[in-house]
Structures are given as C-alpha cells and as structure tokens.
Scaffold this motif. Sequence first.
Motif, PDB file in Angstrom:
ATOM      1  N   UNK A 129       1.818   4.823 -12.747  1.00  0.00           N
ATOM      2  CA  UNK A 129       2.241   3.745 -11.837  1.00  0.00           C
ATOM      3  C   UNK A 129       1.185   2.648 -11.798  1.00  0.00           C
ATOM      4  N   UNK A 130      -0.056   3.040 -11.615  1.00  0.00           N
ATOM      5  CA  UNK A 130      -1.165   2.081 -11.558  1.00  0.00           C
ATOM      6  C   UNK A 130      -1.226   1.211 -12.815  1.00  0.00           C
ATOM      7  N   UNK A 131      -1.085   1.826 -13.976  1.00  0.00           N
ATOM      8  CA  UNK A 131      -1.204   1.090 -15.240  1.00  0.00           C
ATOM      9  C   UNK A 131      -0.072   0.102 -15.453  1.00  0.00           C
ATOM     10  N   UNK A 140      -2.975  -3.914  -9.362  1.00  0.00           N
ATOM     11  CA  UNK A 140      -3.058  -2.724  -8.521  1.00  0.00           C
ATOM     12  C   UNK A 140      -4.404  -2.034  -8.622  1.00  0.00           C
ATOM     13  N   UNK A 141      -4.723  -1.302  -7.561  1.00  0.00           N
ATOM     14  CA  UNK A 141      -5.921  -0.474  -7.485  1.00  0.00           C
ATOM     15  C   UNK A 141      -5.482   0.937  -7.119  1.00  0.00           C
ATOM     16  N   UNK A 156       0.867  -1.175   0.000  1.00  0.00           N
ATOM     17  CA  UNK A 156       0.000   0.000   0.000  1.00  0.00           C
ATOM     18  C   UNK A 156       0.901   1.221   0.000  1.00  0.00           C
ATOM     19  N   UNK A 157       0.768   2.067  -1.014  1.00  0.00           N
ATOM     20  CA  UNK A 157       1.657   3.224  -1.146  1.00  0.00           C
ATOM     21  C   UNK A 157       0.832   4.482  -1.385  1.00  0.00           C
ATOM     22  N   UNK A 210      -0.462  -7.941  -4.537  1.00  0.00           N
ATOM     23  CA  UNK A 210      -1.590  -7.007  -4.607  1.00  0.00           C
ATOM     24  C   UNK A 210      -1.169  -5.628  -4.107  1.00  0.00           C
ATOM     25  N   UNK A 211      -1.406  -4.601  -4.923  1.00  0.00           N
ATOM     26  CA  UNK A 211      -0.896  -3.264  -4.654  1.00  0.00           C
ATOM     27  C   UNK A 211      -2.026  -2.245  -4.660  1.00  0.00           C
ATOM     28  N   UNK A 212      -1.995  -1.364  -3.672  1.00  0.00           N
ATOM     29  CA  UNK A 212      -2.989  -0.301  -3.539  1.00  0.00           C
ATOM     30  C   UNK A 212      -2.248   1.029  -3.544  1.00  0.00           C
ATOM     31  N   UNK A 213      -2.598   1.881  -4.493  1.00  0.00           N
ATOM     32  CA  UNK A 213      -1.933   3.171  -4.674  1.00  0.00           C
ATOM     33  C   UNK A 213      -2.938   4.264  -4.335  1.00  0.00           C
TER      34      UNK A 213
END
Length: 218
Positions: free
Chosen positions: A182-184, A189-190, A112-113, A163-166
């Motif tokens: 970054x997300x793309x 990622x979400x 999570x960032x 799994x990444x949450x931005x």
Amino acid sequence: MLIKVNEVTLFYQKYGSGNPLIMLHGNGETHEIFNRSISLLQEYFTVYAIDFRDHGNSSKVSELHYEDHAKDIYEFINQLNIKNPVYYGFSDGGIVGLMLASEYPNLFSKLIVSGPNINPKGLRICSRLMMKLMYIINKSQKVKMMLQEPNISLSDLSKIKVPTYITGGSFDVITKKHLYLIHENVKNSILKIFKYHTHTNYIVDSEIIGKYIIEVCK
C-alpha cells in the motif's frame, strides 16, 4: 447525534474545536474505541466520531459492503458541509479512507489509516482461516464482508494525492508485506510500524494513536 444518509441513520458524536477530524472504527466496533485518544484530540480538532451502519447506534442492515460504508461517509461529509477534514480510519475505517481518497482526491486534507488492507489476501492466513470458521458458525455479514472484500486495485491507490500516513503493528493481522505494498503505491505516503504492537492495542482504548495523529498534523 443522528444523521440520515443513503437511507440509513448514522450515529455520531462531536467533540472539541478546531480543524475537522473524522474518525472511523473497525469491524464489529464503535466510535467508543477512540475515547482515550479523543480526550487528547479534542484540544486540537473538531472531532466527528462515527458509528458505521450496522454498528453501535447506527441503523441495522441485512448486508454489508465497504462501498456502502464509503458512500455513507461521503454523504455525511457533504451534508454537514465539512471542508477538507483530516480523516483517520482504523482497519475497516482505513479501508474506507483509501477508497474515498482514491475516488475523491480533494476530499481530505490528510489521510491517516491504521491496519488497512486492499484485498482479503492482505490478512495473515491464520486470520483468514479463523474468519472462515467464524462465518460457518454464525453467518455474520460483518465477517462475510472481510472474507470477500475489499477489492482496491493498485491503480486505485495511485489516484490518492493527499498526504497519507499508514500505520501497522509489528504483530498485526495485516502482513507487513501488504502494508508496504500500500505504501509503495500511494505516492505521498509514510509508513510507520509500531513495534511490539498488535492490530488493535495501540488504538483501542489507547492514547497512542491520538498522539500520533497530533504529531503528523502539526
């Protein structure tokens, strides 16, 4: 608490019980910015809130680089034998999280960032100009690092498997275009934009990010 890593001493605090959660602050801050969120998070996690080198009660150094921060946190995790923690990083902490998740795809259970950038051009032009002026005045190594680093490639981002949450604020110093980039390029990622918030005000001395971490880790 203190721990020696890579020839520096890091200060950290440990709270609560449950699955491990590592929290890293932004440039010029300390772990204390998370105090309000930690009051919630410690009911669900064993929280490790760390001061980066040259911040808070950690060792002072003559130069700062994101790569050294990343090496410190990797060694911290290994020395304490922390298995598959959730990683939360704000600003500089988010940059370090992206670097570690790219290099060590199995290190974290979730990433999570908040408000990260992969190069200095991710910052709004006015913010970069202000930083340049600050560096002319005070020659701060913290500011110099933000002006010259990080240099994370899109290829690096593609290596992130966890799994990444931005997150970002609608008035963030990181441009929306950059956050979407970054997300793309992080496949799993979400991206969440907190409306009417800045880079800092949903994180520093706020419970908002703590509630979000709990929500995405259910």
